[in-house]
Scaffold this active site. Structure first.
Site, mmCIF file in Angstrom:
data_model
loop_
_atom_site.group_PDB
_atom_site.id
_atom_site.type_symbol
_atom_site.label_atom_id
_atom_site.label_comp_id
_atom_site.label_asym_id
_atom_site.label_seq_id
_atom_site.Cartn_x
_atom_site.Cartn_y
_atom_site.Cartn_z
ATOM 1 N N ARG A 133 33.614 -0.098 -6.520
ATOM 2 C CA ARG A 133 32.373 1.073 -5.451
ATOM 3 C C ARG A 133 32.972 1.607 -3.932
ATOM 4 O O ARG A 133 32.346 2.442 -3.274
ATOM 5 C CB ARG A 133 30.953 0.678 -5.735
ATOM 6 N N ARG A 191 28.778 5.880 -1.368
ATOM 7 C CA ARG A 191 27.536 6.765 -0.403
ATOM 8 C C ARG A 191 27.764 6.036 0.610
ATOM 9 O O ARG A 191 26.987 6.359 1.347
ATOM 10 C CB ARG A 191 25.835 6.268 -1.267
ATOM 11 N N ARG A 228 29.482 14.344 -1.972
ATOM 12 C CA ARG A 228 29.147 14.391 -2.950
ATOM 13 C C ARG A 228 27.391 15.346 -2.808
ATOM 14 O O ARG A 228 27.116 16.004 -4.034
ATOM 15 C CB ARG A 228 27.982 12.703 -2.753
ATOM 16 N N ASP A 240 32.923 7.683 -14.278
ATOM 17 C CA ASP A 240 31.984 6.046 -14.585
ATOM 18 C C ASP A 240 31.637 6.212 -15.787
ATOM 19 O O ASP A 240 32.775 7.182 -15.952
ATOM 20 C CB ASP A 240 30.712 6.860 -14.267
ATOM 21 N N TYR A 271 23.100 1.018 -22.215
ATOM 22 C CA TYR A 271 21.952 1.451 -21.758
ATOM 23 C C TYR A 271 22.041 3.160 -22.764
ATOM 24 O O TYR A 271 21.262 3.845 -22.515
ATOM 25 C CB TYR A 271 23.805 2.607 -20.471
HETATM 26 O O1 CP3 Z 1 34.486 2.308 -8.213
HETATM 27 C C1 CP3 Z 1 34.634 3.105 -7.872
HETATM 28 O O2 CP3 Z 1 34.378 3.685 -6.742
HETATM 29 C C2 CP3 Z 1 34.803 4.172 -8.906
HETATM 30 C C3 CP3 Z 1 33.245 5.145 -9.361
HETATM 31 C C4 CP3 Z 1 33.099 4.220 -10.622
HETATM 32 C C5 CP3 Z 1 31.399 5.179 -10.386
HETATM 33 N N1 CP3 Z 1 30.479 3.829 -10.698
HETATM 34 C C6 CP3 Z 1 30.543 5.906 -8.831
HETATM 35 C C7 CP3 Z 1 29.521 5.779 -9.113
HETATM 36 C C8 CP3 Z 1 32.961 3.024 -11.624
HETATM 37 C C9 CP3 Z 1 34.287 2.154 -11.434
HETATM 38 C C10 CP3 Z 1 31.504 3.574 -12.089
HETATM 39 C C11 CP3 Z 1 31.354 2.060 -12.280
HETATM 40 C C12 CP3 Z 1 29.822 1.802 -12.900
HETATM 41 N N2 CP3 Z 1 29.066 2.696 -13.383
HETATM 42 C C13 CP3 Z 1 29.705 1.122 -13.803
HETATM 43 C C14 CP3 Z 1 30.262 -0.487 -13.371
HETATM 44 C C15 CP3 Z 1 30.569 -1.437 -12.719
HETATM 45 C C16 CP3 Z 1 28.815 -1.774 -11.803
HETATM 46 O O3 CP3 Z 1 28.574 -1.494 -10.706
HETATM 47 O O4 CP3 Z 1 28.685 -2.484 -12.420
HETATM 48 C C17 CP3 Z 1 28.185 0.871 -14.057
HETATM 49 C C18 CP3 Z 1 27.215 -0.071 -14.546
HETATM 50 C C19 CP3 Z 1 27.789 2.357 -14.092
HETATM 51 C C20 CP3 Z 1 26.095 3.096 -14.092
HETATM 52 C C21 CP3 Z 1 25.978 3.896 -12.940
HETATM 53 N N3 CP3 Z 1 26.705 4.798 -12.397
HETATM 54 C C22 CP3 Z 1 24.828 3.601 -12.298
HETATM 55 C C23 CP3 Z 1 24.237 1.827 -12.690
HETATM 56 C C24 CP3 Z 1 24.456 4.176 -11.603
HETATM 57 C C25 CP3 Z 1 23.483 4.300 -10.363
HETATM 58 C C26 CP3 Z 1 23.376 3.240 -9.010
HETATM 59 C C27 CP3 Z 1 23.805 3.330 -7.640
HETATM 60 O O5 CP3 Z 1 24.112 3.050 -7.124
HETATM 61 O O6 CP3 Z 1 23.248 4.642 -7.497
HETATM 62 C C28 CP3 Z 1 25.497 4.818 -11.900
HETATM 63 C C29 CP3 Z 1 25.790 5.725 -9.757
HETATM 64 C C30 CP3 Z 1 27.286 6.356 -9.538
HETATM 65 N N4 CP3 Z 1 29.111 5.673 -10.575
HETATM 66 C C31 CP3 Z 1 27.716 6.148 -8.338
HETATM 67 C C32 CP3 Z 1 29.071 5.906 -7.603
HETATM 68 C C33 CP3 Z 1 29.268 6.206 -6.061
HETATM 69 C C34 CP3 Z 1 26.354 6.793 -7.179
HETATM 70 C C35 CP3 Z 1 25.940 7.750 -7.808
HETATM 71 C C36 CP3 Z 1 25.802 9.095 -6.203
HETATM 72 O O7 CP3 Z 1 26.837 8.837 -5.690
HETATM 73 O O8 CP3 Z 1 24.634 9.590 -6.071
#
Ligand code: CP3
Length: 345
Positions: free
Chosen positions: A27, A31, A40, A77, A152
């Site tokens: 990640r 943010r 974003r 994602d 999911y």
């Molecule tokens: O790592 C990186 O920088 C690359 C991008 C990346 C994202 N999601 C961007 C993202 C990667 C590799 C993921 C993987 C991901 N997504 C996983 C597996 C890794 C883990 O964290 O366990 C999972 C379970 C998801 C599903 C997901 N996406 C969730 C549950 C959420 C919401 C949680 C939150 O933090 O709000 C996301 C959203 C998400 N994916 C964000 C980012 C940067 C935040 C949303 C935003 O910027 O508004």
């Protein structure tokens, strides 16, 4: 110079030890960075953001410019694959991902063969990022593992303990396994496309591998992951594959031995001495700083970084977190972490 010599992260994945180890963060495009929040804000919603190669390429590069990490992970994602399977996915601010809950007995309704068209914008992001990276920086493509993606899809979003999914896995085993196979096949096409578009490494996120009894772990984690690894290899893709069965505990070694992944990403709970003995001596590992220690900063951060560097000094090791960085982490803490790691040179 070969790629592995020029890129420290690839060198480690080929079995070399490096001091200091290469480092990146799960990640890392997120943010906690002001420049991320700025980009974003330009996107209509999170899914649109992932499907906008210009914006996605920009935020993929931001942490590389700021911190000089050894790897860039493509901004996307794990919940894009369900879209390729014909499911609707949306994100609600403050709540996370939402899907229409999927009844596994309707597995035949999932669409096949759509990954390359539906997910084509992610390949375009990779093609845009690749030439912008410094020569020593590795480009990582990724996808969710079938089990985690299925949780999911079945729950309709995140859930406390994935109970509905676990019941379906026991109760409707044939349909459930067929669903995992469909997710796996869509994922194979997606990962092959990412490798063709320039990914140097592929990572499979099984974020919800924890808490499963061994027979279920074998069926829903190991078997579909092995299917992906074999499918990607059968398509001629030779890049290293990192597996992340988060929370697998004592089943990590079985996962490593039976899926065929190149390296293991470890979570925060892994006990290094035990794991070190349980894994083949040359198997590369990645991890596994507690994101909460990164948030805490100060001396606890320094001593945790030191503990991990010492624990894995005898094995090919990529420094990373045990899970994603949280939005509340001060940039100064990331800088302190990097300074501590790089002081080992
Ligand atoms: O790592 C990186 O920088 C690359 C991008 C990346 C994202 N999601 C961007 C993202 C990667 C590799 C993921 C993987 C991901 N997504 C996983 C597996 C890794 C883990 O964290 O366990 C999972 C379970 C998801 C599903 C997901 N996406 C969730 C549950 C959420 C919401 C949680 C939150 O933090 O709000 C996301 C959203 C998400 N994916 C964000 C980012 C940067 C935040 C949303 C935003 O910027 O508004």
């Amino acid at each position: 110079m070969s790629d592995a010599i020029e890129k420290p992260l690839l060198a480690v994945l080929s079995g070399e030890r490096r001091t200091p180890p290469p480092v990146w963060m799960m990640r890392q495009a997120g943010r906690y960075l002001a420049e991320y929040r700025e980009v974003r804000a330009k996107a209509k919603n999170f899914i649109d953001f992932c499907f906008s190669p210009d914006l996605a390429a920009e935020v993929t590069l931001q942490p590389i410019r700021r911190f000089g990490f050894d790897a860039a992970i493509i901004f996307a994602d794990i919940l894009l694959v369900p879209i390729a399977l014909g499911r609707k996915v949306w994100f609600v601010a403050g709540e996370g991902p939402k899907l229409d809950p999927f009844d596994v007995s309707l597995v035949d309704q999932l669409t096949e063969g759509q990954s390359r068209t539906v997910l084509a914008p992610i390949a375009e992001t990779l093609r845009r990022v690749k030439p912008e990276l410094p020569g020593h920086t590795t480009l990582i493509g990724f996808a969710g593992a079938p089990w985690t993606v299925a949780t999911y899809m079945v729950e309709g979003g995140g859930s406390k303990d994935r109970f509905k999914t676990r019941v379906a896995a026991w109760d409707q085993a044939d349909h459930f396994d067929a669903m995992l196979d469909k997710i796996a096949d869509a994922t194979i096409d997606y990962l092959v496309m990412q490798a063709e578009a320039g990914a140097d490494v592929l990572k499979i996120f099984d974020s919800w591998a924890e808490g499963l009894p061994e027979p279920l772990f074998e069926r829903v984690i190991i078997r579909p992951t092995r299917r992906i690894v074999e499918g990607v290899r059968a398509a001629g893709v030779t890049v290293p594959i990192i597996g992340f069965p988060r929370g697998a505990g004592t089943l990590y070694p079985r996962y490593a031995a039976e899926t065929g992944v190149t390296a293991l990403a470890l979570d925060t709970a892994v006990q290094p001495e035990w794991m070190h003995k349980a894994l083949p001596a040359d198997l590369p590992v990645q991890g596994h700083l507690d994101p909460a220690a990164l948030r805490a900063g100060g001396e606890v951060l320094g001593s945790e970084v030191d503990r991990l560097l010492d624990s894995w000094a005898d094995r090919p090791h990529i420094f990373n977190l045990g899970h994603g960085i949280t939005p509340d982490v001060p940039v100064a803490h990331v800088e302190a972490m990097l300074a501590r790691i790089r002081s080992r040179a």
